[in-house]
Motif scaffolding. Structure first.
Motif, mmCIF file in Angstrom:
data_model
loop_
_atom_site.group_PDB
_atom_site.id
_atom_site.type_symbol
_atom_site.label_atom_id
_atom_site.label_comp_id
_atom_site.label_asym_id
_atom_site.label_seq_id
_atom_site.Cartn_x
_atom_site.Cartn_y
_atom_site.Cartn_z
ATOM 1 N N ILE A 98 46.781 39.727 61.297
ATOM 2 C CA ILE A 98 47.914 39.877 62.219
ATOM 3 C C ILE A 98 48.214 38.560 62.927
ATOM 4 O O ILE A 98 49.381 38.159 63.075
ATOM 5 N N ALA A 99 47.160 37.855 63.342
ATOM 6 C CA ALA A 99 47.355 36.557 63.997
ATOM 7 C C ALA A 99 47.994 35.551 63.039
ATOM 8 O O ALA A 99 48.862 34.755 63.443
ATOM 9 N N PHE A 100 47.588 35.586 61.782
ATOM 10 C CA PHE A 100 48.180 34.680 60.790
ATOM 11 C C PHE A 100 49.661 34.972 60.594
ATOM 12 O O PHE A 100 50.487 34.043 60.523
ATOM 13 N N ILE A 101 50.019 36.262 60.527
ATOM 14 C CA ILE A 101 51.421 36.629 60.334
ATOM 15 C C ILE A 101 52.265 36.178 61.525
ATOM 16 O O ILE A 101 53.333 35.559 61.358
ATOM 17 N N PHE A 102 51.791 36.458 62.744
ATOM 18 C CA PHE A 102 52.543 36.043 63.925
ATOM 19 C C PHE A 102 52.592 34.523 64.052
ATOM 20 O O PHE A 102 53.610 33.963 64.482
ATOM 21 N N GLY A 103 51.516 33.861 63.669
ATOM 22 C CA GLY A 103 51.525 32.404 63.697
ATOM 23 C C GLY A 103 52.518 31.816 62.714
ATOM 24 O O GLY A 103 53.221 30.846 63.022
ATOM 25 N N LEU A 104 52.589 32.418 61.524
ATOM 26 C CA LEU A 104 53.549 31.953 60.524
ATOM 27 C C LEU A 104 54.981 32.165 60.999
ATOM 28 O O LEU A 104 55.841 31.279 60.846
ATOM 29 N N LEU A 105 55.238 33.339 61.577
ATOM 30 C CA LEU A 105 56.575 33.600 62.114
ATOM 31 C C LEU A 105 56.916 32.620 63.241
ATOM 32 O O LEU A 105 58.050 32.133 63.335
ATOM 33 N N TYR A 106 55.937 32.316 64.071
ATOM 34 C CA TYR A 106 56.182 31.377 65.176
ATOM 35 C C TYR A 106 56.511 29.988 64.656
ATOM 36 O O TYR A 106 57.441 29.321 65.155
ATOM 37 N N LEU A 107 55.791 29.534 63.624
ATOM 38 C CA LEU A 107 56.053 28.208 63.068
ATOM 39 C C LEU A 107 57.451 28.122 62.459
ATOM 40 O O LEU A 107 58.105 27.075 62.532
ATOM 41 N N ILE A 108 57.913 29.225 61.850
ATOM 42 C CA ILE A 108 59.234 29.222 61.222
ATOM 43 C C ILE A 108 60.335 29.309 62.272
ATOM 44 O O ILE A 108 61.379 28.645 62.159
ATOM 45 N N LEU A 109 60.104 30.127 63.306
ATOM 46 C CA LEU A 109 61.172 30.416 64.264
ATOM 47 C C LEU A 109 61.239 29.458 65.442
ATOM 48 O O LEU A 109 62.292 29.339 66.068
ATOM 49 N N GLN A 110 60.150 28.761 65.767
ATOM 50 C CA GLN A 110 60.113 27.984 67.002
ATOM 51 C C GLN A 110 61.129 26.844 67.022
ATOM 52 O O GLN A 110 61.721 26.536 68.064
ATOM 53 N N ASP A 111 61.356 26.194 65.871
ATOM 54 C CA ASP A 111 62.267 25.054 65.839
ATOM 55 C C ASP A 111 63.714 25.470 65.587
ATOM 56 O O ASP A 111 64.639 24.833 66.110
ATOM 57 N N GLY A 112 63.903 26.521 64.778
ATOM 58 C CA GLY A 112 65.257 26.871 64.402
ATOM 59 C C GLY A 112 65.946 27.886 65.287
ATOM 60 O O GLY A 112 67.144 27.766 65.576
ATOM 61 N N LEU A 113 65.209 28.877 65.768
ATOM 62 C CA LEU A 113 65.822 29.980 66.504
ATOM 63 C C LEU A 113 66.527 29.534 67.788
ATOM 64 O O LEU A 113 67.648 29.972 68.060
ATOM 65 N N PRO A 114 65.934 28.659 68.606
ATOM 66 C CA PRO A 114 66.640 28.262 69.848
ATOM 67 C C PRO A 114 67.924 27.470 69.598
ATOM 68 O O PRO A 114 68.782 27.396 70.494
ATOM 69 N N LYS A 115 68.080 26.881 68.429
ATOM 70 C CA LYS A 115 69.239 26.028 68.152
ATOM 71 C C LYS A 115 70.389 26.779 67.483
ATOM 72 O O LYS A 115 71.449 26.202 67.247
ATOM 73 N N ILE A 116 70.179 28.052 67.141
ATOM 74 C CA ILE A 116 71.203 28.806 66.427
ATOM 75 C C ILE A 116 72.364 29.131 67.357
ATOM 76 O O ILE A 116 72.173 29.574 68.495
ATOM 77 N N THR A 117 73.577 28.892 66.893
ATOM 78 C CA THR A 117 74.793 29.212 67.634
ATOM 79 C C THR A 117 75.720 30.033 66.746
ATOM 80 O O THR A 117 75.529 30.118 65.525
#
Length: 302
Positions: A40-59
């Protein structure tokens, strides 16, 4: 039986030192919990690595904007629309055919060597690399029918990719339904069709929906088949629903931007596209789970 076990304790497979058995049980429980937490930690960590840089910049301009080959600030609008459009067409083809084939194998097919060979072939096709289906799509749509790289070719090729999985999932889900339920339906005077539609499919719905979730997520994120059958470009229009237009999807656009694009903000576009792709796949799984929740609530009420 109880008297025999009392007379011969060695006949009981659970007999032995209670303290040692409890220690082994605790160790096993601890290992299972540890592995579960790590996964579970690996899955959430993978999602965090993918989303941390791109998600805040989406418009909204990025989501509904047109891609750009040269200028910075391009969007993903047409590719995102193509992704949903191709997914919808592929599921529209593969779900009825896959369920029909699975029901036939589970309920009507005779138990002989030929049907056994067919099942082996279906299982083999389910594990074939997706690029093989892409090559088949090229041979069928590009070379034989000569329609070029189109949305139609990509959608039908994806449907071929999904069919084996849906067939096997449907068959196994139908077979897992208790035989007593089927017998009760026949005892009440139901026909075979009524038994399948009103008893077997509702009881097997959880497994079938799970299979549809898997193939839908796989199809939405598929790139090899789309590159070979629908191309790496779009028509340039936001709402182009022509089946004969080029059909680059979001996954293809992500690959293209990451590997071939020359725009200055290619890395940022790739990060945002990856975040959108992951978010949509999670959303697809959530949407397909809603019928299961509704069916479970209806079952509890009845």
């Amino acid at each position: 039986m109880k008297h025999t076990l009392e007379m011969n304790p060695s006949a009981n497979p659970f007999s032995g030192k209670k303290g040692l058995n409890r220690l082994k049980d605790r160790m096993f429980t601890g290992i299972v919990w540890t592995l579960g937490v790590l996964i579970i930690a690996f899955i959430f960590g993978l999602l965090y690595l993918i989303l941390q840089d791109g998600l805040p910049k989406i418009t909204w301009d990025f989501i509904f904007g047109l891609p750009s080959e040269i200028d910075e600030g391009g969007g993903i609008g047409p590719t995102l629309i193509n992704s949903f459009y191709i997914l919808f067409i592929s599921l529209l083809i593969s779900i009825p055919l896959g369920m029909a084939a699975g029901i036939y194998l589970a309920e009507f097919a005779p138990d002989n060597k030929l049907i056994g060979f067919v099942r082996i072939c279906v299982e083999g096709l389910a594990s074939v690399p997706s690029i093989i289906f892409g090559l088949f799509g090229i041979a069928l749509f590009v070379e034989y029918f000569e329609i070029g790289l189109t949305i139609l070719g990509g959608a039908v090729s994806l449907a071929f990719l999904n069919l084996p999985v849906l067939t096997r999932v449907t068959e196994e889900s139908i077979r897992s339904v208790p035989k007593e339920l089927k017998s009760a339906s026949f005892a009440l005077g139901g026909t075979h069709l009524q038994t399948i539609m009103r008893a077997l499919i509702p009881a097997a719905l959880s497994g079938i929906i799970t299979g549809i979730c898997l193939v839908a997520g796989r199809a939405f994120g598929e790139s090899a088949v789309i590159i070979l059958t629908a191309g790496v470009t779009t028509s340039g229009e936001m709402w182009d629903f022509s089946l004969f237009s080029p059909g680059a999807t979001l996954a293809v656009h992500l690959w293209y931007v990451q590997s071939e694009a020359i725009v200055g903000d290619a890395q940022e576009i790739a990060q945002k596209a990856a975040a959108v792709l992951v978010f949509v796949v999670l959303l697809i799984n959530l949407v397909f789970r809603i019928p299961l929740w509704l069916n479970a609530r209806r079952t509890k009420r009845s």
